[in-house]
Design a protein around this motif. Structure first.
Motif, PDB file in Angstrom:
ATOM      1  N   PRO A 126      -0.891   2.219 -14.675  1.00 29.15           N
ATOM      2  CA  PRO A 126      -0.649   3.578 -15.336  1.00 29.15           C
ATOM      3  C   PRO A 126       0.279   4.487 -14.553  1.00 29.15           C
ATOM      4  N   SER A 127       0.064   4.565 -13.262  1.00 30.43           N
ATOM      5  CA  SER A 127       0.740   5.554 -12.440  1.00 30.43           C
ATOM      6  C   SER A 127       2.128   4.832 -12.174  1.00 30.43           C
ATOM      7  N   LEU A 128       2.313   3.441 -11.916  1.00 29.77           N
ATOM      8  CA  LEU A 128       3.481   2.827 -11.775  1.00 29.77           C
ATOM      9  C   LEU A 128       4.544   2.942 -12.935  1.00 29.77           C
ATOM     10  N   LYS A 129       3.509   2.830 -14.162  1.00 35.92           N
ATOM     11  CA  LYS A 129       4.745   2.945 -15.262  1.00 35.92           C
ATOM     12  C   LYS A 129       5.174   4.223 -15.602  1.00 35.92           C
ATOM     13  N   SER A 130       4.435   5.356 -15.043  1.00 40.71           N
ATOM     14  CA  SER A 130       4.946   6.625 -15.342  1.00 40.71           C
ATOM     15  C   SER A 130       5.833   6.966 -14.256  1.00 40.71           C
ATOM     16  N   PHE A 131       5.668   6.271 -13.153  1.00 41.86           N
ATOM     17  CA  PHE A 131       6.977   6.681 -12.318  1.00 41.86           C
ATOM     18  C   PHE A 131       8.297   6.039 -12.839  1.00 41.86           C
ATOM     19  N   GLY A 132       8.263   4.866 -13.543  1.00 38.55           N
ATOM     20  CA  GLY A 132       9.409   4.289 -13.965  1.00 38.55           C
ATOM     21  C   GLY A 132      10.251   3.396 -13.200  1.00 38.55           C
ATOM     22  N   ASN A 133       9.697   3.088 -11.993  1.00 39.14           N
ATOM     23  CA  ASN A 133      10.353   2.317 -11.163  1.00 39.14           C
ATOM     24  C   ASN A 133      10.498   0.835 -11.517  1.00 39.14           C
ATOM     25  N   PRO A 134      11.753   0.245 -11.388  1.00 40.27           N
ATOM     26  CA  PRO A 134      12.111  -1.122 -11.599  1.00 40.27           C
ATOM     27  C   PRO A 134      10.710  -2.053 -11.226  1.00 40.27           C
ATOM     28  N   SER A 135      10.246  -2.896 -11.637  1.00 43.51           N
ATOM     29  CA  SER A 135       9.199  -3.946 -11.264  1.00 43.51           C
ATOM     30  C   SER A 135       9.328  -5.235 -11.354  1.00 43.51           C
ATOM     31  N   ILE A 136       8.935  -6.097 -10.517  1.00 40.97           N
ATOM     32  CA  ILE A 136       8.942  -7.478 -10.135  1.00 40.97           C
ATOM     33  C   ILE A 136       7.444  -7.937 -10.189  1.00 40.97           C
ATOM     34  N   VAL A 196      12.359  -0.333  -5.536  1.00 42.21           N
ATOM     35  CA  VAL A 196      12.090  -1.489  -6.459  1.00 42.21           C
ATOM     36  C   VAL A 196      10.704  -1.861  -5.978  1.00 42.21           C
ATOM     37  N   LEU A 197       9.695  -2.288  -7.090  1.00 42.00           N
ATOM     38  CA  LEU A 197       8.383  -2.540  -6.882  1.00 42.00           C
ATOM     39  C   LEU A 197       8.251  -4.271  -7.004  1.00 42.00           C
ATOM     40  N   VAL A 198       7.812  -4.922  -6.087  1.00 47.21           N
ATOM     41  CA  VAL A 198       7.395  -6.364  -6.166  1.00 47.21           C
ATOM     42  C   VAL A 198       5.832  -6.424  -6.039  1.00 47.21           C
ATOM     43  N   LEU A 199       5.123  -6.760  -7.297  1.00 50.56           N
ATOM     44  CA  LEU A 199       3.666  -6.679  -7.253  1.00 50.56           C
ATOM     45  C   LEU A 199       3.343  -8.334  -7.436  1.00 50.56           C
ATOM     46  N   SER A 231      12.532  -2.568   3.383  1.00 53.82           N
ATOM     47  CA  SER A 231      11.379  -2.987   2.658  1.00 53.82           C
ATOM     48  C   SER A 231      10.019  -2.733   3.502  1.00 53.82           C
ATOM     49  N   PHE A 232       8.897  -2.557   2.594  1.00 54.91           N
ATOM     50  CA  PHE A 232       7.930  -2.111   3.273  1.00 54.91           C
ATOM     51  C   PHE A 232       6.607  -2.643   2.517  1.00 54.91           C
ATOM     52  N   PHE A 233       5.314  -2.861   3.013  1.00 56.96           N
ATOM     53  CA  PHE A 233       4.120  -3.360   2.213  1.00 56.96           C
ATOM     54  C   PHE A 233       3.106  -2.071   2.034  1.00 56.96           C
ATOM     55  N   LEU A 234       3.002  -1.974   0.452  1.00 59.17           N
ATOM     56  CA  LEU A 234       1.842  -0.827   0.160  1.00 59.17           C
ATOM     57  C   LEU A 234       0.576  -1.428  -0.399  1.00 59.17           C
ATOM     58  N   HIS A 235      -0.379  -1.201   0.464  1.00 55.26           N
ATOM     59  CA  HIS A 235      -1.720  -1.712   0.231  1.00 55.26           C
ATOM     60  C   HIS A 235      -2.115  -1.006  -1.225  1.00 55.26           C
ATOM     61  N   PRO A 236      -2.782  -1.524  -2.231  1.00 53.44           N
ATOM     62  CA  PRO A 236      -2.904  -1.342  -3.451  1.00 53.44           C
ATOM     63  C   PRO A 236      -4.060  -0.182  -3.203  1.00 53.44           C
ATOM     64  N   GLY A 237      -5.083  -0.398  -2.392  1.00 53.86           N
ATOM     65  CA  GLY A 237      -6.266   0.286  -2.395  1.00 53.86           C
ATOM     66  C   GLY A 237      -5.806   1.956  -1.613  1.00 53.86           C
ATOM     67  N   GLU A 238      -5.037   1.798  -0.790  1.00 59.21           N
ATOM     68  CA  GLU A 238      -4.416   2.953  -0.103  1.00 59.21           C
ATOM     69  C   GLU A 238      -3.452   3.795  -1.130  1.00 59.21           C
ATOM     70  N   ALA A 239      -2.839   3.058  -1.986  1.00 57.13           N
ATOM     71  CA  ALA A 239      -2.074   3.659  -3.026  1.00 57.13           C
ATOM     72  C   ALA A 239      -2.860   4.361  -3.796  1.00 57.13           C
ATOM     73  N   PHE A 240      -3.770   4.056  -4.270  1.00 51.11           N
ATOM     74  CA  PHE A 240      -4.584   4.558  -5.172  1.00 51.11           C
ATOM     75  C   PHE A 240      -5.318   5.813  -4.609  1.00 51.11           C
ATOM     76  N   HIS A 241      -5.290   5.956  -3.301  1.00 49.61           N
ATOM     77  CA  HIS A 241      -5.772   7.319  -2.624  1.00 49.61           C
ATOM     78  C   HIS A 241      -4.605   8.102  -1.927  1.00 49.61           C
ATOM     79  N   GLY A 242      -3.561   7.880  -2.372  1.00 49.71           N
ATOM     80  CA  GLY A 242      -2.498   8.902  -1.817  1.00 49.71           C
ATOM     81  C   GLY A 242      -1.081   8.254  -1.554  1.00 49.71           C
ATOM     82  N   ILE A 293       9.459  -2.516  -2.221  1.00 48.65           N
ATOM     83  CA  ILE A 293       8.107  -2.173  -1.886  1.00 48.65           C
ATOM     84  C   ILE A 293       7.278  -3.246  -2.360  1.00 48.65           C
ATOM     85  N   ILE A 294       6.619  -3.980  -1.409  1.00 49.44           N
ATOM     86  CA  ILE A 294       5.614  -5.111  -1.778  1.00 49.44           C
ATOM     87  C   ILE A 294       4.256  -4.620  -1.778  1.00 49.44           C
ATOM     88  N   CYS A 295       3.477  -5.039  -2.963  1.00 52.87           N
ATOM     89  CA  CYS A 295       2.198  -4.499  -3.200  1.00 52.87           C
ATOM     90  C   CYS A 295       1.094  -5.876  -3.642  1.00 52.87           C
TER      91      CYS A 295
END
Length: 324
Positions: A119-129, A101-104, A80-91, A55-57
């Motif tokens: 904070p939310s991403l850290k709580s999910f525990g997904n590997p992050s790049i 895997v998250l690519v930020l 893979s898909f793109f996740l908009h950070p604004g939309e992510a924060f709203h659901g 997931i690219i953000c």
């Protein structure tokens, strides 16, 4: 109306501007080569071993580049898909699964929209790049792997507009995609599976039998005279006749052969038979071969036509180089 002063701008000034921009970015890319470390290998392994998606953000220009990276990964074997950070924060955080895997992406590493998600991403525990221009940034410190995109300056004369930095991000995304392709031994036929609608996909998925001429083929017997063979060739509209006897392909006679024969010996030529004029053992290709291979063979042998046969070597059709 256009500004008359625009016409007074010296072409040399514009050309020099373009060259300066390209040279600056080329140098930055050269420097980026030396910034590829074990962290890059770690990122590739993280994605390879993941059972989920990548997931690219990113926000703003980083988000636009992120969409391109996600599309490149998805089309080359990495879901893979793109996740908009604004939309992510709203659901849309609900789109993230535990195996993903998250690519930020953030050149500053301090983009507000990404900081709110941490904070939310850290709580999910997904590997992050993290893909950042500042390896000491907040984002870099909170990710498992950091890809260094630092540059001396943007190409923008004010050192403000993302220019060189977006080039670096795109290049690093391509480097990831290529490394993953090589690890997966991703082949042209795999690429075609994900691009069935494009011309390349059709080309890579199409077999000879899908494009060959197979009806009303111009066929003659060995004892057919040149006069009658010309009639068959004319009706066939492919500039060729195939000589066949009891289902067995014996040879081929083309319009080029006809011209050469007439120039060599015109008297009595019209009554000669195909058995004496044909080219025996013509070049053939199996009907199940991919069209790309057929084109390569025709270009290599400098011919525009191939006789198509089935697995039992029986005549199936005729393929012309423009049948694609």
């Amino acid at each position: 109306m256009s500004d008359p002063s625009i016409k007074s701008i010296d072409s040399d000034v514009l050309i020099e501007s373009a060259r300066r921009t390209l040279s600056t970015q080329a140098q930055a890319l050269a420097n980026l080569v030396n910034q590829v470390t074990e962290e890059f290998a770690k990122a590739v392994r993280m994605i390879l071993t993941s059972k989920g998606r990548t997931i690219i953000c990113g926000m703003g220009k980083s988000g636009l580049i992120g969409k391109k990276i996600a599309a490149t990964l998805a089309s080359t074997g990495t879901p893979s898909f793109f996740l908009h950070p604004g939309e992510a924060f709203h659901g849309d955080l609900g789109m993230i699964q535990p195996e993903d895997v998250l690519v930020l992406i953030s050149f500053s590493g301090e983009t507000e929209e990404l900081m709110r998600l941490l904070p939310s991403l850290k709580s999910f525990g997904n590997p992050s790049i993290a893909m950042v221009g500042n390896i000491d940034s907040t984002l870099a410190k909170h990710c498992d792997c950091v890809l260094d995109l630092s540059i001396d300056k943007e190409t923008c004369p004010n050192n403000l507009a993302p220019t060189t930095s977006t080039t670096m991000t795109t290049a690093m995304g391509d480097a990831l995609a290529v490394a993953l392709m090589e690890c997966r031994n991703f082949q042209p036929q795999d690429f075609a599976r994900f691009h069935p609608g494009g011309s390349l996909g059709r080309k890579l998925l199409t077999r000879v039998k899908d494009l060959m001429h197979k009806d009303n083929l111009p066929i003659c017997a060995p004892n057919t005279t040149l006069k009658d063979a010309i009639s068959v060739m004319t009706h066939g509209r492919m500039g060729v006749v195939l000589i066949q006897d009891e289902g067995k392909l014996l040879g081929i006679f083309t319009d080029g052969d006809l011209r050469r024969a007439m120039l060599k010996e015109s008297e009595g030529m019209i009554h000669k038979t195909m058995a004496s004029l044909m080219t025996p053992n013509p070049k053939t290709i199996n009907e199940n071969v991919m069209i790309v291979q057929a084109e390569e063979q025709m270009l290599r042998d400098k011919i525009t036509l191939l006789v198509v046969v089935d697995d039992a070597k029986n005549l199936s059709g005729i393929l012309e180089i423009y049948d694609r």
